[in-house]
Every structure is written in structure tokens, then in C-alpha cells.
Design a protein around this motif. Sequence first.
Motif, PDB file in Angstrom:
ATOM      1  N   GLN A   1       3.607   9.334 -10.218  1.00  0.00           N
ATOM      2  CA  GLN A   1       2.994   9.308 -11.550  1.00  0.00           C
ATOM      3  C   GLN A   1       2.187  10.581 -11.799  1.00  0.00           C
ATOM      4  N   VAL A   2       1.440  11.027 -10.788  1.00  0.00           N
ATOM      5  CA  VAL A   2       0.676  12.276 -10.917  1.00  0.00           C
ATOM      6  C   VAL A   2       1.630  13.441 -11.183  1.00  0.00           C
ATOM      7  N   LEU A   3       2.734  13.481 -10.431  1.00  0.00           N
ATOM      8  CA  LEU A   3       3.712  14.559 -10.622  1.00  0.00           C
ATOM      9  C   LEU A   3       4.363  14.471 -11.997  1.00  0.00           C
ATOM     10  N   ALA A   4       4.708  13.276 -12.420  1.00  0.00           N
ATOM     11  CA  ALA A   4       5.325  13.110 -13.744  1.00  0.00           C
ATOM     12  C   ALA A   4       4.342  13.500 -14.843  1.00  0.00           C
ATOM     13  N   ASP A   5       3.073  13.160 -14.677  1.00  0.00           N
ATOM     14  CA  ASP A   5       2.057  13.527 -15.668  1.00  0.00           C
ATOM     15  C   ASP A   5       1.872  15.040 -15.726  1.00  0.00           C
ATOM     16  N   ALA A   6       2.043  15.729 -14.582  1.00  0.00           N
ATOM     17  CA  ALA A   6       1.872  17.185 -14.531  1.00  0.00           C
ATOM     18  C   ALA A   6       3.087  17.917 -15.091  1.00  0.00           C
ATOM     19  N   CYS A   7       4.190  17.234 -15.197  1.00  0.00           N
ATOM     20  CA  CYS A   7       5.412  17.856 -15.708  1.00  0.00           C
ATOM     21  C   CYS A   7       5.397  17.812 -17.232  1.00  0.00           C
ATOM     22  N   LEU A   8       5.611  18.970 -17.841  1.00  0.00           N
ATOM     23  CA  LEU A   8       5.601  19.021 -19.302  1.00  0.00           C
ATOM     24  C   LEU A   8       6.825  18.345 -19.916  1.00  0.00           C
ATOM     25  N   GLY A   9       7.899  18.308 -19.151  1.00  0.00           N
ATOM     26  CA  GLY A   9       9.104  17.655 -19.665  1.00  0.00           C
ATOM     27  C   GLY A   9       9.671  18.361 -20.880  1.00  0.00           C
ATOM     28  N   ASP A  10       9.556  19.672 -20.907  1.00  0.00           N
ATOM     29  CA  ASP A  10      10.040  20.431 -22.066  1.00  0.00           C
ATOM     30  C   ASP A  10      11.323  21.197 -21.711  1.00  0.00           C
ATOM     31  N   HIS A  11      11.604  22.213 -22.478  1.00  0.00           N
ATOM     32  CA  HIS A  11      12.832  22.986 -22.301  1.00  0.00           C
ATOM     33  C   HIS A  11      12.732  24.043 -21.209  1.00  0.00           C
ATOM     34  N   ARG A  12      11.547  24.228 -20.649  1.00  0.00           N
ATOM     35  CA  ARG A  12      11.359  25.253 -19.622  1.00  0.00           C
ATOM     36  C   ARG A  12      11.735  24.713 -18.245  1.00  0.00           C
TER      37      ARG A  12
ATOM     38  N   LEU B   1       9.840  18.877  -8.920  1.00  0.00           N
ATOM     39  CA  LEU B   1      10.767  19.587  -8.046  1.00  0.00           C
ATOM     40  C   LEU B   1      10.027  20.482  -7.057  1.00  0.00           C
ATOM     41  N   HIS B   2       8.922  21.075  -7.499  1.00  0.00           N
ATOM     42  CA  HIS B   2       8.118  21.899  -6.593  1.00  0.00           C
ATOM     43  C   HIS B   2       7.590  21.049  -5.433  1.00  0.00           C
ATOM     44  N   ASP B   3       7.137  19.861  -5.731  1.00  0.00           N
ATOM     45  CA  ASP B   3       6.624  18.982  -4.687  1.00  0.00           C
ATOM     46  C   ASP B   3       7.729  18.589  -3.709  1.00  0.00           C
ATOM     47  N   LEU B   4       8.877  18.218  -4.251  1.00  0.00           N
ATOM     48  CA  LEU B   4       9.998  17.833  -3.389  1.00  0.00           C
ATOM     49  C   LEU B   4      10.449  19.009  -2.532  1.00  0.00           C
ATOM     50  N   GLU B   5      10.479  20.187  -3.124  1.00  0.00           N
ATOM     51  CA  GLU B   5      10.885  21.396  -2.405  1.00  0.00           C
ATOM     52  C   GLU B   5       9.902  21.706  -1.284  1.00  0.00           C
ATOM     53  N   GLY B   6       8.641  21.483  -1.529  1.00  0.00           N
ATOM     54  CA  GLY B   6       7.612  21.808  -0.543  1.00  0.00           C
ATOM     55  C   GLY B   6       7.373  20.706   0.468  1.00  0.00           C
ATOM     56  N   GLY B   7       8.154  19.638   0.409  1.00  0.00           N
ATOM     57  CA  GLY B   7       7.989  18.557   1.375  1.00  0.00           C
ATOM     58  C   GLY B   7       6.665  17.836   1.240  1.00  0.00           C
ATOM     59  N   GLY B   8       6.136  17.768   0.021  1.00  0.00           N
ATOM     60  CA  GLY B   8       4.885  17.062  -0.200  1.00  0.00           C
ATOM     61  C   GLY B   8       3.665  17.948  -0.181  1.00  0.00           C
ATOM     62  N   ARG B   9       3.854  19.241   0.128  1.00  0.00           N
ATOM     63  CA  ARG B   9       2.727  20.173   0.070  1.00  0.00           C
ATOM     64  C   ARG B   9       2.630  20.654  -1.370  1.00  0.00           C
TER      65      ARG B   9
ATOM     66  N   LEU C   1       0.830  -1.209   0.000  1.00  0.00           N
ATOM     67  CA  LEU C   1       0.000   0.000   0.000  1.00  0.00           C
ATOM     68  C   LEU C   1       0.862   1.256   0.000  1.00  0.00           C
ATOM     69  N   GLU C   2       1.919   1.258   0.826  1.00  0.00           N
ATOM     70  CA  GLU C   2       2.822   2.412   0.869  1.00  0.00           C
ATOM     71  C   GLU C   2       3.513   2.619  -0.474  1.00  0.00           C
ATOM     72  N   LEU C   3       4.012   1.546  -1.060  1.00  0.00           N
ATOM     73  CA  LEU C   3       4.702   1.652  -2.351  1.00  0.00           C
ATOM     74  C   LEU C   3       3.745   2.091  -3.460  1.00  0.00           C
ATOM     75  N   THR C   4       2.519   1.588  -3.411  1.00  0.00           N
ATOM     76  CA  THR C   4       1.525   1.981  -4.410  1.00  0.00           C
ATOM     77  C   THR C   4       1.216   3.471  -4.294  1.00  0.00           C
ATOM     78  N   ALA C   5       1.085   3.967  -3.065  1.00  0.00           N
ATOM     79  CA  ALA C   5       0.827   5.397  -2.860  1.00  0.00           C
ATOM     80  C   ALA C   5       2.001   6.228  -3.374  1.00  0.00           C
ATOM     81  N   MET C   6       3.219   5.788  -3.109  1.00  0.00           N
ATOM     82  CA  MET C   6       4.391   6.513  -3.615  1.00  0.00           C
ATOM     83  C   MET C   6       4.404   6.534  -5.144  1.00  0.00           C
ATOM     84  N   ARG C   7       4.159   5.365  -5.737  1.00  0.00           N
ATOM     85  CA  ARG C   7       4.140   5.290  -7.193  1.00  0.00           C
ATOM     86  C   ARG C   7       3.064   6.195  -7.771  1.00  0.00           C
ATOM     87  N   ASP C   8       1.875   6.159  -7.191  1.00  0.00           N
ATOM     88  CA  ASP C   8       0.770   6.979  -7.704  1.00  0.00           C
ATOM     89  C   ASP C   8       1.092   8.465  -7.600  1.00  0.00           C
ATOM     90  N   THR C   9       1.695   8.886  -6.487  1.00  0.00           N
ATOM     91  CA  THR C   9       2.072  10.288  -6.318  1.00  0.00           C
ATOM     92  C   THR C   9       3.098  10.694  -7.364  1.00  0.00           C
TER      93      THR C   9
END
Length: 138
Positions: free
Chosen positions: A106-117, A123-131, A96-104
Motif C-alpha cells: 500500500q505504501v508503494l502503491a501510494d508512492a506511485c503516481l500511476g501516470d504516463h511516466r 518496481l524500484h522496490d522489487l528490483e532492489g529486493g526490498g531495499r 501479521l505477515e500478511l498485514t505487513a505485506m499489505r501495508d508495504t
Amino acid sequence: MNIGQASATSGVSAKMLRYYESIDLIPRAGRTEAGYRVYSAKDVNTLRFIRRARDLGLSIGRIKLLVGLWQDRERLSADVKRVATEHVAELDSKILELTAMRDTLQVLADACLGDHRPDCPILHDLEGGGRAPTQWAP
């Protein structure tokens, strides 16, 4: 058989074999006159048992308990089952813990455009400690 043969036959490294002896998971090996360790077929069977238990993710404490139960012909199978079901419950919790980590992630990766900007919700999530920020600017 010597430590190399016992290691090869059981699938347990010589280093781990010595460690298991040091924590009394297996009995101390007999010694030749030259001081070399000597292992019996029973020792190798115990090492195989331990190897399989480790492959299933059991802790050393639980393995000690199971080795004792395995060697006790008067044991209750209920005692063995209890050890196994406790471990299954812990594995379920970890899943359950690993699934929650993976899902989080994945949501962050999906929100990242992955472009040149430079803006990156990961990184925002990691910087904010999960907030999570209220809004990610693309």
C-alpha cells in the motif's frame, strides 16, 4: 454408498477421498464384488469432520491427530484445545505477515503516481529486493 454419493454427501471430492484413504486419514473403503468402493455413514461423518478441519486451515497432521482424539471417548479436552490454540497462534503469525505485506504494498502503491511516466517506486522496490531507494523521483 458409492464414492460419488459419499463425495456429494460429505463435500469432499472423490479425488481427495481417495487421497485421504492413501494416507490413512480415513480407513480403506469396503469393496463390492465388482470392486467399487462402499462408504458407511460413519465414513461420511469422518469426511465431514475432515472437510470442516480443512476449511479452518488445519494441516493434515493436525487433522489426523484431531480425528484420533474425536474418535477416542477417553480423550482429554485439554489435548484438543492444545491443537486448536497452536493453530490459532500460527494463524496469528500469518496474519501479521500478511498485514505487513499489505501495508508495504500500500505504501508503494501510494508512492506511485500511476501516470504516463515510466518511473515507478513499486518496481524500484522489487528490483532492489526490498531495499527502498533513498528517494523516488516523480
